[in-house]
Design a protein around this motif. Structure first.
Motif, PDB file in Angstrom:
ATOM      1  N   PRO A 126      18.276  -3.944   2.526  1.00 44.74           N
ATOM      2  CA  PRO A 126      18.808  -5.332   3.025  1.00 44.74           C
ATOM      3  C   PRO A 126      20.051  -4.944   3.466  1.00 44.74           C
ATOM      4  CG  PRO A 126      17.036  -6.524   1.310  1.00 44.74           C
ATOM      5  CD  PRO A 126      17.458  -4.665   0.591  1.00 44.74           C
ATOM      6  N   HIS A 128      22.045  -7.232   4.622  1.00 49.34           N
ATOM      7  CA  HIS A 128      22.781  -7.964   3.988  1.00 49.34           C
ATOM      8  C   HIS A 128      23.072  -8.677   2.907  1.00 49.34           C
ATOM      9  CE1 HIS A 128      18.559  -9.579   2.897  1.00 49.34           C
ATOM     10  NE2 HIS A 128      19.592 -10.107   2.144  1.00 49.34           N
ATOM     11  N   ARG A 187      17.453 -15.208   4.628  1.00 50.97           N
ATOM     12  CA  ARG A 187      18.319 -13.691   3.786  1.00 50.97           C
ATOM     13  C   ARG A 187      19.528 -14.196   3.170  1.00 50.97           C
ATOM     14  NH1 ARG A 187      16.739  -9.834   9.003  1.00 50.97           N
ATOM     15  NH2 ARG A 187      14.079 -10.261   8.975  1.00 50.97           N
ATOM     16  N   ASP A 217      13.171 -16.441   1.439  1.00 46.62           N
ATOM     17  CA  ASP A 217      13.843 -16.278  -0.281  1.00 46.62           C
ATOM     18  C   ASP A 217      14.307 -17.576  -0.639  1.00 46.62           C
ATOM     19  OD1 ASP A 217      13.198 -13.179  -0.145  1.00 46.62           O
ATOM     20  OD2 ASP A 217      15.535 -13.140   0.378  1.00 46.62           O
ATOM     21  N   ASP A 239      11.616 -12.762   5.234  1.00 45.40           N
ATOM     22  CA  ASP A 239      12.764 -12.206   4.638  1.00 45.40           C
ATOM     23  C   ASP A 239      11.515 -10.891   3.804  1.00 45.40           C
ATOM     24  OD1 ASP A 239      14.411 -13.454   5.053  1.00 45.40           O
ATOM     25  OD2 ASP A 239      13.523 -15.563   3.929  1.00 45.40           O
TER      26      ASP A 239
END
Length: 242
Positions: A126, A128, A187, A217, A239
């Motif tokens: 991901p 992030h 996220r 999440d 997510d």
């Protein structure tokens, strides 16, 4: 409004907490695999139902789900029985529940599935995630590879289903610390979260039909859970990244 609810995996640590939150308002049936657990379920004012994700046929779950409003799937092998049993419960058991919901005649119950944070294609990191997240992810995957793989396969199967509404909750590493009433939802970075707080999010999702199609999440954080859930659903970002 009172709802008719089934919890699959009803004797798990999160499920027992969830049951306690739901039964004052809702009618709850709790699926257990051994009669040894029925006393704990009855103490929480829920109805125990003896069925096995490993051995009971799909039709038995379909019969249980008829006329229900919400099904929670919060079951797992819990590391017992090795990789084969993890596949049997966390993947094949989940698909059995999906198929059973699809076979319900008339209105089908919504599914709220408890998965785990970082369940994903291992080749897709991901955007992030920071270096600490990547390090935690690698350590977890190295420690419990079968669990991460079969949870991913189950979630990947679910997100393709369109005949019933579903929501996935993806908690971080679970602790038995007292709940804080706060969390980071959506996220975020990897970490831990209390079972109390996960149960609180799950209980709130019972009335959130607007969370359909989302994987969310949840990690320990500073935002009040109701506020954080409202914001995450409003953003509408899943997510589960495939």
């Amino acid at each position: 409004m009172s709802k008719k609810i089934v919890i699959v995996g009803g004797h798990g640590n999160v499920s027992l907490r969830l049951t306690k939150l739901l039964t004052p308002t809702h009618s709850v049936k709790s699926v257990i695999r051994t009669l040894d657990h029925q006393g704990d379920i009855k103490t929480l004012s829920a109805e125990p139902v003896l069925l096995s994700l490993e051995d009971s046929p799909v039709k038995d779950f379909t019969a249980l789900f008829e006329g229900q409003d919400v099904v929670y799937f919060s079951a797992g092998a819990g590391g017992k029985g090795g990789a084969e049993r993890t596949k049997k419960v966390d993947y094949e058991g989940a698909l059995k529940v999906f198929d059973a919901i699809e076979a319900v005649q008339g209105p089908k119950p919504r599914l709220i599935l408890v998965s785990a944070i970082d369940i994903r294609d291992p080749e897709k990191i991901p955007d992030h995630y920071n270096e600490q997240d990547i390090g935690i992810s690698k350590r977890v995957r190295d420690a419990i590879p079968a669990y991460m793989h079969w949870k991913y396969e189950a979630d990947k199967n679910l997100v393709k289903r369109t005949t019933f509404k579903w929501t996935i909750l993806r908690p971080a590493g679970l602790t038995n610390n007292p709940g804080t009433g706060n969390a980071a939802i959506g996220r975020t970075h990897l970490g831990t979260v209390t079972r109390d707080d996960v149960a609180k999010v799950l209980a709130l999702l019972v009335d959130r039909e607007d969370a359909a199609g989302l994987a969310l999440d949840v990690v320990g954080g500073d935002t009040p859970i109701q506020e954080g859930l409202d914001a995450a659903i409003k953003r509408g970002e899943t997510d589960f990244l495939g």
